[in-house]
Design a protein around this motif. Structure first.
Motif, mmCIF file in Angstrom:
data_model
loop_
_atom_site.group_PDB
_atom_site.id
_atom_site.type_symbol
_atom_site.label_atom_id
_atom_site.label_comp_id
_atom_site.label_asym_id
_atom_site.label_seq_id
_atom_site.Cartn_x
_atom_site.Cartn_y
_atom_site.Cartn_z
ATOM 1 N N SER A 243 0.824 -1.204 0.000
ATOM 2 C CA SER A 243 0.000 0.000 0.000
ATOM 3 C C SER A 243 0.862 1.258 0.000
ATOM 4 O O SER A 243 0.558 2.235 -0.696
ATOM 5 C CB SER A 243 -0.930 -0.005 1.211
ATOM 6 N N GLU A 244 1.949 1.231 0.781
ATOM 7 C CA GLU A 244 2.827 2.395 0.860
ATOM 8 C C GLU A 244 3.645 2.566 -0.418
ATOM 9 O O GLU A 244 3.739 3.668 -0.972
ATOM 10 C CB GLU A 244 3.757 2.262 2.065
ATOM 11 N N ALA B 178 -7.727 -1.624 -7.119
ATOM 12 C CA ALA B 178 -8.793 -1.125 -7.994
ATOM 13 C C ALA B 178 -8.280 -0.024 -8.910
ATOM 14 O O ALA B 178 -8.726 0.097 -10.060
ATOM 15 C CB ALA B 178 -9.962 -0.616 -7.149
ATOM 16 N N CYS B 179 -7.335 0.779 -8.423
ATOM 17 C CA CYS B 179 -6.786 1.871 -9.221
ATOM 18 C C CYS B 179 -5.663 1.412 -10.153
ATOM 19 O O CYS B 179 -5.159 2.210 -10.946
ATOM 20 C CB CYS B 179 -6.251 2.974 -8.310
ATOM 21 N N GLY B 180 -5.259 0.163 -10.028
ATOM 22 C CA GLY B 180 -4.154 -0.323 -10.844
ATOM 23 C C GLY B 180 -2.793 0.062 -10.308
ATOM 24 O O GLY B 180 -1.773 -0.187 -10.962
ATOM 25 N N MET B 181 -2.754 0.650 -9.114
ATOM 26 C CA MET B 181 -1.477 1.055 -8.531
ATOM 27 C C MET B 181 -0.703 -0.154 -8.010
ATOM 28 O O MET B 181 0.529 -0.135 -7.962
ATOM 29 C CB MET B 181 -1.722 2.067 -7.413
ATOM 30 N N ALA B 182 -1.435 -1.180 -7.578
ATOM 31 C CA ALA B 182 -0.819 -2.435 -7.153
ATOM 32 C C ALA B 182 -1.423 -3.566 -7.967
ATOM 33 O O ALA B 182 -2.646 -3.615 -8.149
ATOM 34 C CB ALA B 182 -1.043 -2.674 -5.664
ATOM 35 N N ASN C 78 -6.232 -4.645 6.345
ATOM 36 C CA ASN C 78 -5.725 -3.552 5.517
ATOM 37 C C ASN C 78 -6.890 -2.791 4.898
ATOM 38 O O ASN C 78 -7.759 -3.386 4.266
ATOM 39 C CB ASN C 78 -4.811 -4.107 4.406
ATOM 40 N N ASP C 79 -6.896 -1.480 5.083
ATOM 41 C CA ASP C 79 -7.963 -0.643 4.539
ATOM 42 C C ASP C 79 -7.634 -0.080 3.162
ATOM 43 O O ASP C 79 -8.538 0.267 2.400
ATOM 44 C CB ASP C 79 -8.238 0.537 5.491
ATOM 45 N N GLU C 80 -6.353 0.020 2.824
ATOM 46 C CA GLU C 80 -5.937 0.719 1.611
ATOM 47 C C GLU C 80 -5.688 -0.200 0.421
ATOM 48 O O GLU C 80 -5.865 0.209 -0.733
ATOM 49 C CB GLU C 80 -4.660 1.517 1.882
ATOM 50 N N LEU C 81 -5.261 -1.438 0.679
ATOM 51 C CA LEU C 81 -4.836 -2.310 -0.414
ATOM 52 C C LEU C 81 -5.909 -2.524 -1.482
ATOM 53 O O LEU C 81 -5.593 -2.439 -2.679
ATOM 54 C CB LEU C 81 -4.364 -3.654 0.144
ATOM 55 N N PRO C 82 -7.176 -2.778 -1.130
ATOM 56 C CA PRO C 82 -8.182 -2.943 -2.199
ATOM 57 C C PRO C 82 -8.305 -1.718 -3.102
ATOM 58 O O PRO C 82 -8.495 -1.841 -4.318
ATOM 59 C CB PRO C 82 -9.479 -3.194 -1.418
ATOM 60 N N ASN C 83 -8.175 -0.516 -2.515
ATOM 61 C CA ASN C 83 -8.227 0.703 -3.328
ATOM 62 C C ASN C 83 -7.035 0.785 -4.280
ATOM 63 O O ASN C 83 -7.175 1.206 -5.436
ATOM 64 C CB ASN C 83 -8.251 1.937 -2.423
ATOM 65 N N ARG C 84 -5.852 0.372 -3.803
ATOM 66 C CA ARG C 84 -4.658 0.407 -4.656
ATOM 67 C C ARG C 84 -4.815 -0.572 -5.834
ATOM 68 O O ARG C 84 -4.430 -0.274 -6.969
ATOM 69 C CB ARG C 84 -3.421 0.022 -3.842
#
Length: 273
Positions: free
Chosen positions: A80-81, A171-175, A163-169
């Motif tokens: 996430s970071e 979904a955005c294609g960042m991860a 983890n609260d952020e990983l699904p957003n990352r």
């Protein structure tokens, strides 16, 4: 006598001293050393590699292509970071159930579920029903199938990844999620599904730890088998004649470690007294 010789070293000056103590609390936790996997071709990989314990700051890796191996809590947090500053790939061997820190009622999940009433209700349910309800609630926030996160294990037989952020990352294609590593090349990684990622600058092994206390003499520690120590109440070495040494935090709870460690400290103080 039950007393202990404790040798310490000043990291700045290198000076070593030995002192005698009546009682010792070992509160370093059970993560004694990094558990590092072995992959074919890793010895020829030219990029940077490190264990999650060495990762301190994502800003030092801006613009790189990074791969995090392991989707435990450390792997999820680091991914996430890192994904804020560089292209990030997250490799998982068995998937994971992603749990948010807050429940649908807005309360911390351990506060909501770690209570006698909730545990009593769950104990009355068949295991299949319990797991179905947990998966239903978790999938309401994260489509584990769509995001290639679905765990091979049932929720009650594996540690969740909070983890609260990983699904957003994701979904955005960042991860980007990839399966387990098959082998390394000099500049990239081949995964088990045959996909290949080239120009990898950084690999972080979020692959857990080995239980151990390297600074304790073998006559005290004994053998660590399958990452387990033979302890009474997860604190005391039964073979000691005098119980003047206690381990604090050598447990793996689902909730917070600190309330348990604090109670262990109280117990140790009472025994020492």
């Amino acid at each position: 006598t039950g007393r202990w010789d404790v040798k310490s070293r000043d990291h700045k000056t290198g000076q070593e001293i030995t002192e005698v103590f009546h009682f010792v609390l070992v509160a370093t936790g059970h993560h004694g050393g990094p558990n590092l996997p072995s992959f074919p071709g890793l010895d020829t990989f030219k990029g940077q590699t490190m264990h999650s314990k060495e990762f301190k700051d994502a800003l030092g890796h801006v613009g790189k292509r990074a791969c995090v191996i392991g989707i435990g809590n450390s792997g999820g947090d680091i991914s996430s970071e890192l994904s804020k500053y560089c292209q990030t790939i997250l490799s998982t061997r068995r998937g994971a159930w992603i749990m948010h820190r807050l429940t649908k009622n807005g309360l911390p999940w351990d506060y909501e579920f770690h209570r006698r009433s909730a545990l009593w209700i769950l104990s009355l349910m068949p295991r299949n029903l319990r797991n179905y309800l947990v998966k239903r609630d978790l999938s309401a926030k994260v489509d584990h199938d769509l995001y290639a996160l679905k765990s091979l294990s049932e929720p009650d037989s594996t540690h969740p990844t909070v983890n609260d952020e990983l699904p957003n990352r994701i979904a955005c294609g960042m991860a980007q999620i990839r399966p387990d590593v098959r082998h390394f090349t000099e500049t990239g990684i081949v995964f088990e599904d045959g996909s290949f990622e080239d120009n990898i600058d950084l690999v972080i092994f979020a692959t857990g730890y080995k239980v151990g206390y390297s600074f304790l003499d073998k006559s005290v520690l004994g053998d660590v088998r399958n990452n387990r120590l033979e302890l009474y109440k997860h604190m005391w070495f039964p073979n000691l004649t005098h119980q003047t040494l206690a381990l604090i935090g050598c447990v793996q709870p689902l909730g917070s470690l600190f309330p348990i460690s604090e109670l262990q400290s109280r117990l140790a103080a009472r025994v020492f007294k």
